[in-house]
Write a protein that holds these residues in place. Structure first.
Motif, PDB file in Angstrom:
ATOM      1  N   SER A 149       0.847  -1.188   0.000  1.00 55.07           N
ATOM      2  CA  SER A 149       0.000   0.000   0.000  1.00 55.07           C
ATOM      3  C   SER A 149       0.882   1.237   0.000  1.00 55.07           C
ATOM      4  O   SER A 149       2.073   1.177   0.323  1.00 55.07           O
ATOM      5  CB  SER A 149      -0.927   0.002   1.232  1.00 55.07           C
ATOM      6  OG  SER A 149      -1.644   1.217   1.321  1.00 55.07           O
ATOM      7  N   SER A 150       0.283   2.369  -0.369  1.00 57.28           N
ATOM      8  CA  SER A 150       1.013   3.638  -0.304  1.00 57.28           C
ATOM      9  C   SER A 150       1.115   4.148   1.130  1.00 57.28           C
ATOM     10  O   SER A 150       1.862   5.086   1.395  1.00 57.28           O
ATOM     11  CB  SER A 150       0.310   4.689  -1.182  1.00 57.28           C
ATOM     12  OG  SER A 150      -1.040   4.873  -0.754  1.00 57.28           O
ATOM     13  N   ARG A 151       0.380   3.518   2.047  1.00 54.24           N
ATOM     14  CA  ARG A 151       0.417   3.880   3.472  1.00 54.24           C
ATOM     15  C   ARG A 151       1.018   2.727   4.258  1.00 54.24           C
ATOM     16  O   ARG A 151       0.501   1.603   4.230  1.00 54.24           O
ATOM     17  CB  ARG A 151      -0.992   4.196   3.971  1.00 54.24           C
ATOM     18  CG  ARG A 151      -1.611   5.431   3.319  1.00 54.24           C
ATOM     19  CD  ARG A 151      -3.123   5.405   3.372  1.00 54.24           C
ATOM     20  NE  ARG A 151      -3.614   5.156   4.732  1.00 54.24           N
ATOM     21  CZ  ARG A 151      -4.883   4.875   5.023  1.00 54.24           C
ATOM     22  NH1 ARG A 151      -5.794   4.809   4.040  1.00 54.24           N
ATOM     23  NH2 ARG A 151      -5.252   4.664   6.266  1.00 54.24           N
ATOM     24  N   PRO A 152       2.127   2.949   4.957  1.00 56.11           N
ATOM     25  CA  PRO A 152       2.789   1.855   5.670  1.00 56.11           C
ATOM     26  C   PRO A 152       1.890   1.170   6.694  1.00 56.11           C
ATOM     27  O   PRO A 152       1.880  -0.059   6.802  1.00 56.11           O
ATOM     28  CB  PRO A 152       3.984   2.540   6.340  1.00 56.11           C
ATOM     29  CG  PRO A 152       4.126   3.854   5.698  1.00 56.11           C
ATOM     30  CD  PRO A 152       2.848   4.225   5.089  1.00 56.11           C
ATOM     31  N   GLY A 153       1.128   1.964   7.442  1.00 57.95           N
ATOM     32  CA  GLY A 153       0.262   1.379   8.454  1.00 57.95           C
ATOM     33  C   GLY A 153      -0.815   0.498   7.846  1.00 57.95           C
ATOM     34  O   GLY A 153      -1.145  -0.570   8.390  1.00 57.95           O
ATOM     35  N   LEU A 154      -1.377   0.905   6.713  1.00 54.82           N
ATOM     36  CA  LEU A 154      -2.419   0.119   6.069  1.00 54.82           C
ATOM     37  C   LEU A 154      -1.852  -1.184   5.520  1.00 54.82           C
ATOM     38  O   LEU A 154      -2.522  -2.225   5.554  1.00 54.82           O
ATOM     39  CB  LEU A 154      -3.064   0.924   4.949  1.00 54.82           C
ATOM     40  CG  LEU A 154      -4.200   0.239   4.189  1.00 54.82           C
ATOM     41  CD1 LEU A 154      -5.315  -0.171   5.141  1.00 54.82           C
ATOM     42  CD2 LEU A 154      -4.735   1.139   3.085  1.00 54.82           C
ATOM     43  N   ALA A 155      -0.641  -1.141   5.029  1.00 56.27           N
ATOM     44  CA  ALA A 155      -0.012  -2.365   4.528  1.00 56.27           C
ATOM     45  C   ALA A 155       0.097  -3.398   5.645  1.00 56.27           C
ATOM     46  O   ALA A 155      -0.205  -4.584   5.444  1.00 56.27           O
ATOM     47  CB  ALA A 155       1.361  -2.057   3.947  1.00 56.27           C
ATOM     48  N   ALA A 156       0.521  -2.981   6.840  1.00 53.63           N
ATOM     49  CA  ALA A 156       0.621  -3.903   7.974  1.00 53.63           C
ATOM     50  C   ALA A 156      -0.751  -4.393   8.410  1.00 53.63           C
ATOM     51  O   ALA A 156      -0.933  -5.577   8.725  1.00 53.63           O
ATOM     52  CB  ALA A 156       1.343  -3.218   9.132  1.00 53.63           C
ATOM     53  N   ASP A 157      -1.727  -3.509   8.435  1.00 52.88           N
ATOM     54  CA  ASP A 157      -3.084  -3.910   8.845  1.00 52.88           C
ATOM     55  C   ASP A 157      -3.673  -4.945   7.888  1.00 52.88           C
ATOM     56  O   ASP A 157      -4.305  -5.912   8.324  1.00 52.88           O
ATOM     57  CB  ASP A 157      -3.989  -2.681   8.910  1.00 52.88           C
ATOM     58  CG  ASP A 157      -3.632  -1.755  10.061  1.00 52.88           C
ATOM     59  OD1 ASP A 157      -2.921  -2.202  10.990  1.00 52.88           O
ATOM     60  OD2 ASP A 157      -4.052  -0.576  10.022  1.00 52.88           O
ATOM     61  N   MET A 158      -3.481  -4.762   6.589  1.00 55.21           N
ATOM     62  CA  MET A 158      -4.030  -5.706   5.625  1.00 55.21           C
ATOM     63  C   MET A 158      -3.356  -7.070   5.736  1.00 55.21           C
ATOM     64  O   MET A 158      -4.021  -8.116   5.666  1.00 55.21           O
ATOM     65  CB  MET A 158      -3.888  -5.146   4.209  1.00 55.21           C
ATOM     66  CG  MET A 158      -4.792  -3.966   3.905  1.00 55.21           C
ATOM     67  SD  MET A 158      -4.855  -3.532   2.128  1.00 55.21           S
ATOM     68  CE  MET A 158      -3.143  -3.039   1.858  1.00 55.21           C
ATOM     69  N   ALA A 159      -2.038  -7.087   5.899  1.00 53.92           N
ATOM     70  CA  ALA A 159      -1.333  -8.364   6.026  1.00 53.92           C
ATOM     71  C   ALA A 159      -1.784  -9.112   7.275  1.00 53.92           C
ATOM     72  O   ALA A 159      -2.027 -10.329   7.237  1.00 53.92           O
ATOM     73  CB  ALA A 159       0.169  -8.122   6.053  1.00 53.92           C
ATOM     74  N   ASN A 160      -1.907  -8.411   8.382  1.00 58.66           N
ATOM     75  CA  ASN A 160      -2.330  -9.053   9.627  1.00 58.66           C
ATOM     76  C   ASN A 160      -3.788  -9.510   9.554  1.00 58.66           C
ATOM     77  O   ASN A 160      -4.152 -10.557  10.099  1.00 58.66           O
ATOM     78  CB  ASN A 160      -2.130  -8.095  10.802  1.00 58.66           C
ATOM     79  CG  ASN A 160      -0.673  -7.907  11.162  1.00 58.66           C
ATOM     80  OD1 ASN A 160       0.130  -8.832  11.025  1.00 58.66           O
ATOM     81  ND2 ASN A 160      -0.313  -6.709  11.590  1.00 58.66           N
ATOM     82  N   ALA A 161      -4.627  -8.744   8.877  1.00 54.76           N
ATOM     83  CA  ALA A 161      -6.041  -9.114   8.778  1.00 54.76           C
ATOM     84  C   ALA A 161      -6.216 -10.391   7.964  1.00 54.76           C
ATOM     85  O   ALA A 161      -6.985 -11.286   8.344  1.00 54.76           O
ATOM     86  CB  ALA A 161      -6.830  -7.970   8.146  1.00 54.76           C
ATOM     87  N   VAL A 162      -5.513 -10.509   6.852  1.00 54.58           N
ATOM     88  CA  VAL A 162      -5.621 -11.714   6.030  1.00 54.58           C
ATOM     89  C   VAL A 162      -5.029 -12.914   6.765  1.00 54.58           C
ATOM     90  O   VAL A 162      -5.590 -14.022   6.724  1.00 54.58           O
ATOM     91  CB  VAL A 162      -4.936 -11.500   4.669  1.00 54.58           C
ATOM     92  CG1 VAL A 162      -4.907 -12.799   3.866  1.00 54.58           C
ATOM     93  CG2 VAL A 162      -5.646 -10.414   3.883  1.00 54.58           C
TER      94      VAL A 162
END
Length: 218
Positions: free
Chosen positions: A120-133
């Motif tokens: 993602s273009s947002r570092p925090g969102l990238a981590a949230d998406m990986a953890n959610a999946v």
């Protein structure tokens, strides 16, 4: 300079001036233009960040350890399916389509582990998406653990990346310079070559004969 039929010199045209340049100028121009274009692309493009979460397949008591490796491969393939992403979108706060476009999984032939990566273009969102999946995948594996005798457990949570995973302007500039140099080399190969004696001079056309010469001198 070229000579016209009347014997006067006139400036050479643009095409003649290009042909008069040294051959290496085409190669140099391609390298410079490609480097500038590549560097500008890298500087203007929005940086992308990638975060990765890891889950491991654990066999139940008295279960075949080799089964864990096989199920890890299977769970890696279904991690981006609708059933998993439907739950993950609630925890990530993004649509399932965004997860499907942004999340990738990888497995190892030697270890029963699944790597879930999100970009993602947002570092925090990238981590949230990986953890959610990863969380949704672990939950779905737990629902069938009674039949498969294999469950998934969290091995390492994704953390917010500090640096972008996309190419830097220096790297894109280097790639652009290489591509420009290649194009310049190709242009050099197809460039018309001059004869060994240099460019020929245009044939002088004689002016109209004087009337006296045309009819003969008396």
């Amino acid at each position: 300079m070229t000579e016209n039929p009347t014997g006067q010199h006139r400036p050479a045209g643009p095409r003649a001036r290009v042909r008069a340049l040294p051959p290496w100028t085409l190669l140099a121009a391609g390298v410079v233009a490609g480097g500038l274009a590549g560097g500008a692309y890298g500087a203007l493009k929005t940086p992308a960040y990638t975060a990765t979460s890891y889950v491991v397949a654990v066999p139940a008591e008295h279960a075949d350890p080799e089964a864990a490796l096989g199920f890890a491969q299977a769970y890696g393939r279904v991690a981006t399916q609708v059933a998993v992403l439907g739950d993950a979108q609630v925890w990530a706060g993004v649509p399932a389509r965004t997860l499907r476009d942004s999340v990738r999984t990888a497995t190892s032939p030697d270890a029963p582990m699944v790597a879930v990566s999100a970009t993602s273009s947002r570092p925090g969102l990238a981590a949230d998406m990986a953890n959610a999946v990863a969380r949704a995948l672990t939950r779905h594996a737990g629902d069938t653990a009674g039949a498969t005798r294999v469950e998934l457990q969290q091995f390492a949570r994704a953390t917010e990346p500090a640096e972008p995973s996309s190419a830097s302007p220096a790297l894109t500039g280097l790639v652009g310079a290489s591509a420009g140099g290649l194009l310049g080399g190709l242009a050099l190969l197809v460039r018309p070559r001059r004869d060994a004696d240099g460019p020929g001079r245009p044939v002088s056309v004689p002016g109209p004969a004087v009337a006296a010469d045309a009819h003969g001198t008396p």
